[in-house]
Design a protein around this motif. Structure first.
Motif, PDB file in Angstrom:
ATOM      1  N   ARG A   9      65.658 -14.843 -13.273  1.00 46.39           N
ATOM      2  CA  ARG A   9      65.894 -15.745 -14.413  1.00 46.39           C
ATOM      3  C   ARG A   9      67.194 -15.385 -15.125  1.00 46.39           C
ATOM      4  N   LEU A  66      65.948 -22.615 -18.036  1.00 42.94           N
ATOM      5  CA  LEU A  66      65.734 -21.208 -17.693  1.00 42.94           C
ATOM      6  C   LEU A  66      65.430 -20.388 -18.945  1.00 42.94           C
ATOM      7  N   PRO A  70      60.874 -21.447 -17.898  1.00 41.47           N
ATOM      8  CA  PRO A  70      61.387 -20.796 -16.683  1.00 41.47           C
ATOM      9  C   PRO A  70      61.042 -21.504 -15.365  1.00 41.47           C
TER      10      PRO A  70
END
Length: 179
Positions: A9, A66, A70
């Motif tokens: 991430r 993000l 996520p």
């Protein structure tokens, strides 16, 4: 798994954020990006500006997702990376020798190294998505998070400076940015 998802991430967030900033940092950077789309001959010339705006908007949305959502961010990154890779392949098969404008102005023509970079980023997006689906144990420590972020930053630097690393490994080719 939490640290792996977090690392993917952070790295993807950074790469897409740098891509957006690189294309929007100046009028020239945006024009260079739009020009590269035109030179790939994927769309009609009069549509290149709209496609450039759409690509940057999608990258921006991916950064936001993000940060906040996520799984959606990983899926958006996956779609974008597949689309960008397909554009490179189609452009190359049509004989286009277009400089990579992924992170702003560059003189390095798109090629196999850029497809490799996208494959690495795609692997991170798919890994992050898979990890997000499996759930989290919430067993993280501040030190683990910091180490994960540092590792993600190191991988991000490798991805962002791919052209320079390729030039180092193949010294006969000048792949440095002209600006």
């Amino acid at each position: 798994m939490d640290y792996l998802v977090l690392g993917c991430r952070c790295m993807l967030f950074g790469v897409f954020a740098v891509a957006v900033v690189g294309k929007l940092r100046s009028g020239r950077a945006f024009r260079d990006f739009a020009w590269s789309i035109r030179e790939l001959r994927l769309v009609r010339p009069r549509r290149t500006r709209a496609v450039a705006i759409a690509a940057i908007s999608a990258e921006t949305a991916t950064v936001v997702m993000l940060a906040l959502l996520p799984l959606a961010g990983f899926l958006a990154a996956t779609v974008l990376l597949i689309a960008f890779s397909a554009a490179i392949v189609v452009g190359l098969t049509r004989g286009a020798r277009v400089p990579c404008q992924c992170f702003g102005s560059s003189s390095t023509p798109l090629g196999g190294a850029h497809l490799l970079r996208n494959a690495i980023l795609l692997a991170a997006a798919l890994t992050g998505a898979a990890g997000s689906l499996t759930g989290h144990s919430a067993r993280t420590s501040p030190a683990g998070v910091a180490l994960t972020a540092a590792c993600a930053a190191a991988v991000m630097v490798l991805v962002l400076f791919l052209d320079e690393f390729a030039a180092f490994l193949a010294p006969g080719q000048d792949t440095r940015n002209p600006s």
